[in-house]
Design a protein around this motif. Sequence first.
Motif, PDB file in Angstrom:
ATOM      1  N   ARG A  59       0.829  -1.201   0.000  1.00 53.38           N
ATOM      2  CA  ARG A  59       0.000   0.000   0.000  1.00 53.38           C
ATOM      3  C   ARG A  59       0.871   1.262   0.000  1.00 53.38           C
ATOM      4  NH1 ARG A  59      -3.250  -3.856   1.860  1.00 53.38           N
ATOM      5  NH2 ARG A  59      -2.670  -4.123   4.017  1.00 53.38           N
ATOM      6  N   VAL A  60       2.008   1.191   0.652  1.00 56.36           N
ATOM      7  CA  VAL A  60       2.956   2.311   0.612  1.00 56.36           C
ATOM      8  C   VAL A  60       3.438   2.518  -0.823  1.00 56.36           C
ATOM      9  CG1 VAL A  60       5.276   3.050   1.329  1.00 56.36           C
ATOM     10  CG2 VAL A  60       3.708   2.065   3.009  1.00 56.36           C
ATOM     11  N   ALA A  61       3.701   1.430  -1.528  1.00 52.48           N
ATOM     12  CA  ALA A  61       4.176   1.524  -2.915  1.00 52.48           C
ATOM     13  C   ALA A  61       3.146   2.194  -3.804  1.00 52.48           C
ATOM     14  CB  ALA A  61       4.523   0.139  -3.454  1.00 52.48           C
ATOM     15  N   VAL A  62       1.883   1.838  -3.638  1.00 50.44           N
ATOM     16  CA  VAL A  62       0.830   2.441  -4.459  1.00 50.44           C
ATOM     17  C   VAL A  62       0.746   3.949  -4.185  1.00 50.44           C
ATOM     18  CG1 VAL A  62      -1.657   2.507  -4.887  1.00 50.44           C
ATOM     19  CG2 VAL A  62      -0.479   0.311  -4.712  1.00 50.44           C
ATOM     20  N   ALA A  63       0.766   4.323  -2.918  1.00 54.08           N
ATOM     21  CA  ALA A  63       0.716   5.746  -2.564  1.00 54.08           C
ATOM     22  C   ALA A  63       1.935   6.481  -3.108  1.00 54.08           C
ATOM     23  CB  ALA A  63       0.624   5.907  -1.041  1.00 54.08           C
ATOM     24  N   ALA A  64       3.096   5.860  -3.012  1.00 54.62           N
ATOM     25  CA  ALA A  64       4.324   6.483  -3.519  1.00 54.62           C
ATOM     26  C   ALA A  64       4.286   6.608  -5.039  1.00 54.62           C
ATOM     27  CB  ALA A  64       5.540   5.675  -3.083  1.00 54.62           C
ATOM     28  N   ALA A  65       3.745   5.616  -5.705  1.00 56.08           N
ATOM     29  CA  ALA A  65       3.681   5.658  -7.169  1.00 56.08           C
ATOM     30  C   ALA A  65       2.798   6.800  -7.647  1.00 56.08           C
ATOM     31  CB  ALA A  65       3.189   4.325  -7.719  1.00 56.08           C
ATOM     32  N   THR A  66       1.728   7.095  -6.912  1.00 57.14           N
ATOM     33  CA  THR A  66       0.867   8.209  -7.317  1.00 57.14           C
ATOM     34  C   THR A  66       1.586   9.544  -7.194  1.00 57.14           C
ATOM     35  OG1 THR A  66      -0.115   8.490  -5.128  1.00 57.14           O
ATOM     36  CG2 THR A  66      -1.246   6.994  -6.656  1.00 57.14           C
ATOM     37  N   LYS A  67       2.623   9.573  -6.369  1.00 56.20           N
ATOM     38  CA  LYS A  67       3.433  10.787  -6.205  1.00 56.20           C
ATOM     39  C   LYS A  67       4.690  10.732  -7.066  1.00 56.20           C
ATOM     40  CE  LYS A  67       1.914  11.242  -1.455  1.00 56.20           C
ATOM     41  NZ  LYS A  67       2.281  10.996  -0.067  1.00 56.20           N
ATOM     42  N   ARG A  68       4.799   9.692  -7.873  1.00 62.28           N
ATOM     43  CA  ARG A  68       5.973   9.474  -8.743  1.00 62.28           C
ATOM     44  C   ARG A  68       7.266   9.323  -7.933  1.00 62.28           C
ATOM     45  NH1 ARG A  68       2.585   8.302 -12.245  1.00 62.28           N
ATOM     46  NH2 ARG A  68       1.989   9.695 -13.914  1.00 62.28           N
ATOM     47  N   ASP A  69       7.143   8.743  -6.748  1.00 66.51           N
ATOM     48  CA  ASP A  69       8.294   8.524  -5.871  1.00 66.51           C
ATOM     49  C   ASP A  69       8.872   7.131  -6.144  1.00 66.51           C
ATOM     50  OD1 ASP A  69      10.152   8.225  -3.841  1.00 66.51           O
ATOM     51  OD2 ASP A  69       8.788   8.845  -2.239  1.00 66.51           O
ATOM     52  N   ALA A  70       9.697   7.049  -7.168  1.00 67.56           N
ATOM     53  CA  ALA A  70      10.264   5.766  -7.584  1.00 67.56           C
ATOM     54  C   ALA A  70      11.163   5.162  -6.513  1.00 67.56           C
ATOM     55  CB  ALA A  70      11.035   5.932  -8.897  1.00 67.56           C
ATOM     56  N   ALA A  71      11.857   5.990  -5.755  1.00 64.55           N
ATOM     57  CA  ALA A  71      12.755   5.472  -4.714  1.00 64.55           C
ATOM     58  C   ALA A  71      11.969   4.717  -3.640  1.00 64.55           C
ATOM     59  CB  ALA A  71      13.555   6.614  -4.086  1.00 64.55           C
ATOM     60  N   ALA A 106       2.208  -9.931  -4.702  1.00 62.34           N
ATOM     61  CA  ALA A 106       2.656  -8.618  -4.226  1.00 62.34           C
ATOM     62  C   ALA A 106       3.903  -8.167  -4.980  1.00 62.34           C
ATOM     63  CB  ALA A 106       2.930  -8.662  -2.722  1.00 62.34           C
ATOM     64  N   VAL A 107       4.836  -9.083  -5.180  1.00 67.30           N
ATOM     65  CA  VAL A 107       6.062  -8.753  -5.915  1.00 67.30           C
ATOM     66  C   VAL A 107       5.714  -8.339  -7.342  1.00 67.30           C
ATOM     67  CG1 VAL A 107       8.194  -9.713  -6.878  1.00 67.30           C
ATOM     68  CG2 VAL A 107       7.606 -10.142  -4.487  1.00 67.30           C
ATOM     69  N   LYS A 108       4.818  -9.080  -7.986  1.00 65.44           N
ATOM     70  CA  LYS A 108       4.423  -8.754  -9.366  1.00 65.44           C
ATOM     71  C   LYS A 108       3.738  -7.390  -9.446  1.00 65.44           C
ATOM     72  CE  LYS A 108       4.153 -13.494 -10.914  1.00 65.44           C
ATOM     73  NZ  LYS A 108       3.305 -14.637 -11.191  1.00 65.44           N
ATOM     74  N   LYS A 109       2.914  -7.069  -8.456  1.00 65.80           N
ATOM     75  CA  LYS A 109       2.230  -5.771  -8.450  1.00 65.80           C
ATOM     76  C   LYS A 109       3.238  -4.630  -8.351  1.00 65.80           C
ATOM     77  CE  LYS A 109      -2.208  -7.178  -6.515  1.00 65.80           C
ATOM     78  NZ  LYS A 109      -3.102  -7.094  -5.340  1.00 65.80           N
ATOM     79  N   VAL A 110       4.228  -4.793  -7.484  1.00 68.60           N
ATOM     80  CA  VAL A 110       5.226  -3.728  -7.325  1.00 68.60           C
ATOM     81  C   VAL A 110       6.116  -3.664  -8.566  1.00 68.60           C
ATOM     82  CG1 VAL A 110       7.087  -2.815  -5.889  1.00 68.60           C
ATOM     83  CG2 VAL A 110       5.108  -3.872  -4.815  1.00 68.60           C
ATOM     84  N   GLU A 111       6.412  -4.801  -9.175  1.00 67.53           N
ATOM     85  CA  GLU A 111       7.154  -4.790 -10.447  1.00 67.53           C
ATOM     86  C   GLU A 111       6.384  -3.987 -11.489  1.00 67.53           C
ATOM     87  OE1 GLU A 111       7.657  -8.950 -11.304  1.00 67.53           O
ATOM     88  OE2 GLU A 111       9.635  -9.011 -10.367  1.00 67.53           O
ATOM     89  N   HIS A 112       5.066  -4.165 -11.517  1.00 71.86           N
ATOM     90  CA  HIS A 112       4.235  -3.433 -12.470  1.00 71.86           C
ATOM     91  C   HIS A 112       4.272  -1.929 -12.177  1.00 71.86           C
ATOM     92  CE1 HIS A 112       1.084  -2.877 -15.425  1.00 71.86           C
ATOM     93  NE2 HIS A 112       0.450  -2.120 -14.549  1.00 71.86           N
ATOM     94  N   LEU A 113       4.216  -1.560 -10.901  1.00 69.97           N
ATOM     95  CA  LEU A 113       4.324  -0.144 -10.540  1.00 69.97           C
ATOM     96  C   LEU A 113       5.657   0.435 -11.006  1.00 69.97           C
ATOM     97  CD1 LEU A 113       2.899  -0.059  -6.894  1.00 69.97           C
ATOM     98  CD2 LEU A 113       1.829   0.881  -8.954  1.00 69.97           C
ATOM     99  N   ARG A 114       6.723  -0.320 -10.819  1.00 71.43           N
ATOM    100  CA  ARG A 114       8.049   0.137 -11.246  1.00 71.43           C
ATOM    101  C   ARG A 114       8.089   0.336 -12.765  1.00 71.43           C
ATOM    102  NH1 ARG A 114      12.479  -3.402  -9.886  1.00 71.43           N
ATOM    103  NH2 ARG A 114      13.818  -1.596  -9.698  1.00 71.43           N
ATOM    104  N   TYR A 115       7.466  -0.587 -13.482  1.00 73.46           N
ATOM    105  CA  TYR A 115       7.403  -0.501 -14.938  1.00 73.46           C
ATOM    106  C   TYR A 115       6.620   0.745 -15.367  1.00 73.46           C
ATOM    107  CZ  TYR A 115       5.999  -1.701 -19.713  1.00 73.46           C
ATOM    108  OH  TYR A 115       5.756  -1.677 -21.057  1.00 73.46           O
ATOM    109  N   GLU A 116       5.473   0.965 -14.731  1.00 83.01           N
ATOM    110  CA  GLU A 116       4.651   2.130 -15.064  1.00 83.01           C
ATOM    111  C   GLU A 116       5.404   3.439 -14.767  1.00 83.01           C
ATOM    112  OE1 GLU A 116       1.626   2.374 -16.510  1.00 83.01           O
ATOM    113  OE2 GLU A 116       1.550   0.206 -16.781  1.00 83.01           O
ATOM    114  N   LEU A 117       6.118   3.480 -13.658  1.00 86.14           N
ATOM    115  CA  LEU A 117       6.898   4.673 -13.330  1.00 86.14           C
ATOM    116  C   LEU A 117       8.020   4.897 -14.347  1.00 86.14           C
ATOM    117  CD1 LEU A 117       7.163   4.493  -9.444  1.00 86.14           C
ATOM    118  CD2 LEU A 117       5.930   6.195 -10.801  1.00 86.14           C
ATOM    119  N   ALA A 118       8.641   3.817 -14.780  1.00 85.49           N
ATOM    120  CA  ALA A 118       9.701   3.937 -15.786  1.00 85.49           C
ATOM    121  C   ALA A 118       9.133   4.458 -17.103  1.00 85.49           C
ATOM    122  CB  ALA A 118      10.389   2.594 -15.990  1.00 85.49           C
TER     123      ALA A 118
END
Length: 148
Positions: A59-71, A106-118
């Motif tokens: 859930r932290v990753a999703v919130a961070a992704a909406t802020k474009r916080d890749a780190a 969960a790992v796949k979801k965060v991988e997808h977030l990383r891909y979308e941010l990239a």
Amino acid sequence: SAPSLSSRVSFPLRYAEAKLFAHWLATGGQVAGPAELGLPLSDEEYVGGVCDLTGEVGRVAVAAATKRDAAAVDRVYATDLAVLEQLSRLPLPPKLGKKIDPLNTAVKKVEHLRYELALAAANPLALKRQMAAPADEPESKRVKEEED
């Protein structure tokens, strides 16, 4: 009435998850060892808490992704991946073995977030729109104006 057996059994697990999450937030992404939690936990309760921690950090990753916080998304990914790799090496009892599939998800979801941010970072038009939008305007208004 007295709490059910299932609620009494899950309390240490939920408390461990909460302590693990608080430690993860306070340390910038480190998973506390059992001794650091200061709780009398069985190995199964600790491992169960670590598995459940991945849902919280997701859930932290999703919130961070909406802020474009890749780190921040990368920290979550590193945590999820480390937990998955470590647990995959252990002979887990069936109760904990059931947590491996959700952990993989969960790992796949965060991988997808990383891909979308990239993708977003590589899109010069998206970056240009983001830079041109007034910072003090609500993003919902900026998005609506862009659509018009």
